[in-house]
Write a protein that holds these residues in place. Sequence first.
Motif, PDB file in Angstrom:
ATOM      1  N   THR A   1     -16.925  10.461  13.530  1.00 41.57           N
ATOM      2  CA  THR A   1     -16.168   9.822  14.607  1.00 41.57           C
ATOM      3  C   THR A   1     -17.054   9.266  15.706  1.00 41.57           C
ATOM      4  N   SER A   2     -18.270   8.885  15.343  1.00 41.41           N
ATOM      5  CA  SER A   2     -19.176   8.333  16.346  1.00 41.41           C
ATOM      6  C   SER A   2     -19.937   7.179  15.748  1.00 41.41           C
ATOM      7  N   GLY A   3     -20.173   6.182  16.564  1.00 38.87           N
ATOM      8  CA  GLY A   3     -20.963   5.040  16.124  1.00 38.87           C
ATOM      9  C   GLY A   3     -22.446   5.305  16.170  1.00 38.87           C
ATOM     10  N   GLY A   4     -22.849   6.516  16.535  1.00 41.65           N
ATOM     11  CA  GLY A   4     -24.256   6.864  16.558  1.00 41.65           C
ATOM     12  C   GLY A   4     -24.874   6.686  17.929  1.00 41.65           C
ATOM     13  N   ALA A   5     -26.116   7.055  18.042  1.00 42.90           N
ATOM     14  CA  ALA A   5     -26.833   6.992  19.316  1.00 42.90           C
ATOM     15  C   ALA A   5     -27.183   5.546  19.662  1.00 42.90           C
ATOM     16  N   ALA A   6     -27.724   5.371  20.835  1.00 46.25           N
ATOM     17  CA  ALA A   6     -28.118   4.039  21.274  1.00 46.25           C
ATOM     18  C   ALA A   6     -29.185   3.470  20.347  1.00 46.25           C
ATOM     19  N   ASP A   7     -29.261   2.151  20.323  1.00 47.05           N
ATOM     20  CA  ASP A   7     -30.205   1.450  19.462  1.00 47.05           C
ATOM     21  C   ASP A   7     -31.637   1.888  19.785  1.00 47.05           C
ATOM     22  N   PRO A   8     -32.345   2.468  18.789  1.00 47.75           N
ATOM     23  CA  PRO A   8     -33.700   2.971  19.057  1.00 47.75           C
ATOM     24  C   PRO A   8     -34.778   1.912  18.879  1.00 47.75           C
ATOM     25  N   SER A   9     -34.374   0.652  18.670  1.00 48.78           N
ATOM     26  CA  SER A   9     -35.365  -0.372  18.324  1.00 48.78           C
ATOM     27  C   SER A   9     -36.412  -0.567  19.420  1.00 48.78           C
ATOM     28  N   GLU A  10     -36.005  -0.477  20.708  1.00 52.20           N
ATOM     29  CA  GLU A  10     -36.977  -0.675  21.783  1.00 52.20           C
ATOM     30  C   GLU A  10     -38.044   0.412  21.767  1.00 52.20           C
ATOM     31  N   GLN A  11     -37.628   1.651  21.479  1.00 55.59           N
ATOM     32  CA  GLN A  11     -38.594   2.752  21.411  1.00 55.59           C
ATOM     33  C   GLN A  11     -39.556   2.557  20.238  1.00 55.59           C
ATOM     34  N   LEU A  12     -39.010   2.089  19.108  1.00 58.69           N
ATOM     35  CA  LEU A  12     -39.863   1.861  17.938  1.00 58.69           C
ATOM     36  C   LEU A  12     -40.808   0.689  18.182  1.00 58.69           C
TER      37      LEU A  12
ATOM     38  N   MET B   1     -10.243   2.968  18.344  1.00 59.03           N
ATOM     39  CA  MET B   1      -9.773   2.763  16.974  1.00 59.03           C
ATOM     40  C   MET B   1      -8.890   3.879  16.437  1.00 59.03           C
ATOM     41  N   GLN B   2      -9.154   5.115  16.825  1.00 59.67           N
ATOM     42  CA  GLN B   2      -8.504   6.250  16.178  1.00 59.67           C
ATOM     43  C   GLN B   2      -6.982   6.203  16.319  1.00 59.67           C
ATOM     44  N   GLY B   3      -6.316   6.849  15.370  1.00 65.83           N
ATOM     45  CA  GLY B   3      -4.869   6.835  15.367  1.00 65.83           C
ATOM     46  C   GLY B   3      -4.355   5.415  15.218  1.00 65.83           C
ATOM     47  N   ALA B   4      -3.464   5.024  16.102  1.00 63.58           N
ATOM     48  CA  ALA B   4      -2.937   3.659  16.079  1.00 63.58           C
ATOM     49  C   ALA B   4      -3.611   2.786  17.138  1.00 63.58           C
ATOM     50  N   GLY B   5      -4.724   3.284  17.696  1.00 64.12           N
ATOM     51  CA  GLY B   5      -5.412   2.546  18.753  1.00 64.12           C
ATOM     52  C   GLY B   5      -5.861   1.166  18.326  1.00 64.12           C
ATOM     53  N   TRP B   6      -6.232   1.026  17.059  1.00 65.62           N
ATOM     54  CA  TRP B   6      -6.729  -0.264  16.570  1.00 65.62           C
ATOM     55  C   TRP B   6      -5.664  -1.359  16.686  1.00 65.62           C
ATOM     56  N   GLN B   7      -4.369  -0.954  16.653  1.00 68.51           N
ATOM     57  CA  GLN B   7      -3.293  -1.934  16.737  1.00 68.51           C
ATOM     58  C   GLN B   7      -3.208  -2.585  18.118  1.00 68.51           C
TER      59      GLN B   7
ATOM     60  N   ASP C   1      -7.666 -11.646  10.239  1.00 66.01           N
ATOM     61  CA  ASP C   1      -6.313 -11.775   9.700  1.00 66.01           C
ATOM     62  C   ASP C   1      -5.914 -10.597   8.822  1.00 66.01           C
ATOM     63  N   ASP C   2      -6.888 -10.001   8.147  1.00 64.20           N
ATOM     64  CA  ASP C   2      -6.555  -8.916   7.215  1.00 64.20           C
ATOM     65  C   ASP C   2      -6.971  -7.546   7.732  1.00 64.20           C
ATOM     66  N   ARG C   3      -7.285  -7.429   9.018  1.00 65.67           N
ATOM     67  CA  ARG C   3      -7.779  -6.149   9.509  1.00 65.67           C
ATOM     68  C   ARG C   3      -6.723  -5.047   9.431  1.00 65.67           C
ATOM     69  N   ASN C   4      -5.448  -5.436   9.392  1.00 65.18           N
ATOM     70  CA  ASN C   4      -4.391  -4.429   9.261  1.00 65.18           C
ATOM     71  C   ASN C   4      -4.421  -3.753   7.895  1.00 65.18           C
ATOM     72  N   LYS C   5      -5.145  -4.341   6.932  1.00 67.43           N
ATOM     73  CA  LYS C   5      -5.229  -3.759   5.586  1.00 67.43           C
ATOM     74  C   LYS C   5      -6.384  -2.764   5.464  1.00 67.43           C
ATOM     75  N   TRP C   6      -7.539  -3.103   6.059  1.00 65.30           N
ATOM     76  CA  TRP C   6      -8.694  -2.235   5.845  1.00 65.30           C
ATOM     77  C   TRP C   6      -9.004  -1.322   7.039  1.00 65.30           C
ATOM     78  N   LEU C   7      -8.651  -1.724   8.248  1.00 63.69           N
ATOM     79  CA  LEU C   7      -8.978  -0.901   9.421  1.00 63.69           C
ATOM     80  C   LEU C   7      -8.331   0.489   9.380  1.00 63.69           C
ATOM     81  N   PRO C   8      -7.007   0.605   9.171  1.00 66.16           N
ATOM     82  CA  PRO C   8      -6.421   1.949   9.134  1.00 66.16           C
ATOM     83  C   PRO C   8      -6.979   2.814   8.015  1.00 66.16           C
ATOM     84  N   ARG C   9      -7.336   2.188   6.904  1.00 68.45           N
ATOM     85  CA  ARG C   9      -7.887   2.945   5.767  1.00 68.45           C
ATOM     86  C   ARG C   9      -9.268   3.504   6.101  1.00 68.45           C
ATOM     87  N   ILE C  10     -10.130   2.650   6.699  1.00 66.70           N
ATOM     88  CA  ILE C  10     -11.489   3.119   6.986  1.00 66.70           C
ATOM     89  C   ILE C  10     -11.487   4.127   8.119  1.00 66.70           C
TER      90      ILE C  10
END
Length: 452
Positions: free
Chosen positions: A171-182, A129-135, A152-161
């Motif tokens: 810049t990270s989506g976080g660690a792996a899903d901990p649901s199995e451990q819980l 996603m970073q930079g112009a990667g999302w394009q 259709d509208d991702r060009n409006k909100w993706l670069p902003r977010i």
Amino acid sequence: MTLEKAIIDLKKGQAAPCYLLYGDEEYLIQEALSQILDIVMPLADRDFGLFFIDGENSDFDILKDHLLAPSLLGGRKVVVVKNTTIFQSRENLNDIIQKIRDNIDEHPDKAAKYFLTFLKIAGFAWEDMQGAGWQKITDEQWRKAVEEDPGDDRNKWLPRIIEICSTRGWTSGGAADPSEQLEKLLSDGLPADNCLILTAEVVDKRKKIFKVIDKAGIVLHFGQIKGETATKETLKREAQKLLDESGKSLAPTAWIALGKKTGFQLRPSLNELQKLISFVGERSVIEEKDVEAVVGKTSEDSIFDLTTALAERNVRAALTALKALLDQGEHHLMILTMVSREIRLLLQASILIHSGKVPRLSPGMDYGSFQKNIYPAVGGLALNVSRKEDLLVNKHPFVIYNALRNSSRFSYRILVDYLDDLLEMDRAMKSSATDPQLLLERFLIKACTKVS
């Protein structure tokens, strides 16, 4: 299970090892959490027995340590994980994207956290996603990741977010899903005096972790309240609790003024009511003047400004009101919906007056005179029609008063033309690349200059 039944069980000393409070009504979730904590964790014991963890950035190892370790002073220990994302899945991606859109202007940090959750669930890496990667992400790749969102509208909100996340260093989506451990932790069982409370906005009931908690503990749902009447009744009930706790009362005119400014929405209304309680100090009654002094301009004010400008054919005022709504973060489709709603109410008011079943409002008639001399006739009509929320006769008397008063400024033909224009705008916004703001501005200019 209902909150009332859960509270009764708690008062009997029957506490569950874990609780899940979830849904769209954040205020009701917070109130339920407060009620549960008031019973299971006295204020005097909270310094060493109550622990809060941010569910959006939680570390499972920290959570595990808290849940398995006894309270430092003995007795009960409660761990609260707020706004957890472990119940979300690919089925929730469309909702998550909408929440990014809804919060990106007014609550950018909140939108950024939703975006990181989106990355984790959708399978996109930050590097994608970073930079112009999302394009470089093709429509096919997007639809494969998010089946219900055409993008259709991702060009409006993706670069902003992406820019928002970059400037904050998120810049990270976080660690792996901990649901199995819980899942394993809860299945094995917590120490007898330890309790886990989770709050969440969105859940996928098909996830195993949801089923584990539903079996081992208590699940309470606080879904969005449907319908104007139900929303107002819930608001009145919760508002009365606040007023009773503080020894205050709300004058009828103050209630109307507060509703006009907040749209009778639950959380905004109660937040403003708390401000009003503090503002009046020792006075026991909150007056309309207090509402006007404390409660700031909201989208309800701006939409009122917008419809008033339309009635007065004031292009400058209409465009200014539109800009205010957009600046407040209102989505263009929501603005279109609010304008359409107002036009429909005005059209119903025009039909009602021309039917002869309701007396015409005399020029300058105030709200009190309307309630005494005209509203009884409207109320009589309401008894013989469907209880649908979109019918004018089922609205609050103040809404009916304004619609009848303002409808005299429009001809029936003009109101029908407006609805046709709004329908075409809705189609264009959803099926073309035309700038929604431009469509709204064109409508306002046309509506304010069209000969009646």
